[in-house]
Enzyme design. Structure first.
Site, PDB file in Angstrom:
ATOM      1  N   HIS A   1     -12.708 -17.380 -42.835  1.00  0.00           N
ATOM      2  CA  HIS A   1     -11.737 -17.447 -41.733  1.00  0.00           C
ATOM      3  C   HIS A   1     -11.814 -18.830 -41.087  1.00  0.00           C
ATOM      4  CE1 HIS A   1      -9.831 -16.731 -37.869  1.00  0.00           C
ATOM      5  NE2 HIS A   1      -9.233 -15.702 -38.438  1.00  0.00           N
TER       6      HIS A   1
ATOM      7  N   GLU B   1     -11.878 -19.769 -38.144  1.00  0.00           N
ATOM      8  CA  GLU B   1     -12.844 -19.908 -37.044  1.00  0.00           C
ATOM      9  C   GLU B   1     -14.252 -20.147 -37.578  1.00  0.00           C
ATOM     10  OE1 GLU B   1     -11.620 -16.360 -34.967  1.00  0.00           O
ATOM     11  OE2 GLU B   1      -9.752 -17.385 -34.491  1.00  0.00           O
TER      12      GLU B   1
ATOM     13  N   GLU C   1      -3.471 -18.292 -43.572  1.00  0.00           N
ATOM     14  CA  GLU C   1      -3.431 -18.374 -42.117  1.00  0.00           C
ATOM     15  C   GLU C   1      -3.404 -19.841 -41.689  1.00  0.00           C
ATOM     16  OE1 GLU C   1      -5.136 -14.652 -40.107  1.00  0.00           O
ATOM     17  OE2 GLU C   1      -6.818 -15.906 -40.632  1.00  0.00           O
TER      18      GLU C   1
HETATM   19  P1  PGA Z   1      -3.832 -14.016 -34.382  1.00  0.00           P
HETATM   20  O1  PGA Z   1      -5.133 -14.224 -35.323  1.00  0.00           O
HETATM   21  O2  PGA Z   1      -3.042 -12.876 -34.947  1.00  0.00           O
HETATM   22  O3  PGA Z   1      -4.399 -13.732 -33.022  1.00  0.00           O
HETATM   23  O4  PGA Z   1      -3.056 -15.300 -34.436  1.00  0.00           O
HETATM   24  C1  PGA Z   1      -5.049 -14.068 -36.714  1.00  0.00           C
HETATM   25  C2  PGA Z   1      -6.415 -14.258 -37.333  1.00  0.00           C
HETATM   26  O5  PGA Z   1      -7.171 -15.121 -36.879  1.00  0.00           O
HETATM   27  O6  PGA Z   1      -6.774 -13.565 -38.301  1.00  0.00           O
END
Ligand code: PGA
Length: 264
Positions: free
Chosen positions: A106, A108, A176
């Site tokens: 991910h 993050e 994403e």
């Molecule tokens: P969000 O996050 O829907 O809050 O934009 C998506 C994710 O990080 O998987």
């Protein structure tokens, strides 16, 4: 709308670091009631939740005792099976908890924890070793988009993530864009389709056409009930990885029921 009979759409809720195990129990119960009340057909659209590690045992117990039609998974996994890795969680442990899925790479984790493409690849191998389906996240930042154009960075990330994968496998890919996550500014359906098609090309090159045809590619980044249907109309978008909106039960269940939205 995505009508590929080989790919059951998947709506996945990434809770990130929200809801403790008691809150998770109440949440999953309410979500299941809501889906039952609305007669949601899980065979038509699969639903999965991704709680924090400390919630997984409670969620597993609830789902299995009440036979709830929900899948669940973890938000990360160690590349290692066991040993001196303080704070890490083994894929073997997740498999014991009956997790079907695990999110890997991910954005993050790539940015806040400096996870490299190599680490992502090792985690993908570890997940597959324990029969967990990796949800491999890829996506470009605003700078990447300006410098490399669309698709280049997600394509390179997916190639790297699949470095250790050889045979036909069960995987999920989530596109994403970093700029769309949590920003309220989703990609357009056309942008998502363009990248998803390129990612399917990578799957076909590396794992063969059969795997490419059956692998679900999700879009993630500011997905809401008001935009999900437009993404799902794209032929290469097979579902969504939902962050913020997955924590709001009416909103999440409306996303899950996108097929009932006007115009589909
Ligand atoms: P969000 O996050 O829907 O809050 O934009 C998506 C994710 O990080 O998987």
């Amino acid at each position: 709308m995505n009508i590929n009979p080989r790919r059951t759409p998947l709506i996945a809720g990434n809770w990130k670091m929200n809801l403790d195990h008691l809150q998770a129990i109440a949440f999953v119960q309410k979500l299941a009631w809501n889906l039952k009340d609305s007669r949601h057909d899980v065979a038509a659209v699969e639903v999965a939740v991704f709680p924090p590690f400390t919630d997984l045992r409670s969620v597993q117990t609830l789902i299995s005792a009440d036979k709830l039609p929900l899948a669940f998974g973890a938000q990360d996994v160690s590349a290692h099976d066991s040993g001196a890795y303080t704070g890490e969680i083994s894929g073997a442990f997740l498999a014991q908890l009956e997790c079907q899925y695990v999110i890997i790479g991910h954005s993050e984790r790539r940015t806040l924890h400096n996870e490299s493409d190599e680490q992502v690849a090792s985690k993908v191998t570890a997940a597959l070793k324990h029969n967990l389906v990796p949800v491999i996240c890829v996506g470009e930042s605003t700078e990447d988009l300006a410098v490399h154009g669309p698709s280049a960075v997600p394509v390179a990330q997916l190639r790297a993530a699949l470095a250790g994968v050889t045979n036909a496998v069960d995987i999920v890919v989530a596109y994403e864009p970093v700029w769309a996550i949590g920003s309220g500014q989703a990609a357009t359906p056309e942008q998502a389709e363009q990248v998803a098609a390129a990612l399917r090309g990578v799957l076909s090159d590396t794992l063969g056409q059969d795997v490419a045809d059956k692998t679900r590619i999700l879009y993630g980044g500011s997905v809401k009930s008001s935009n999900i249907a437009a993404f799902m109309r794209e032929p290469n978008v097979d579902g969504a990885l939902v962050g913020g909106a997955s924590l709001d039960i009416p909103e999440f269940s409306s996303i899950i029921r996108y097929q009932k939205h006007v115009g589909l």
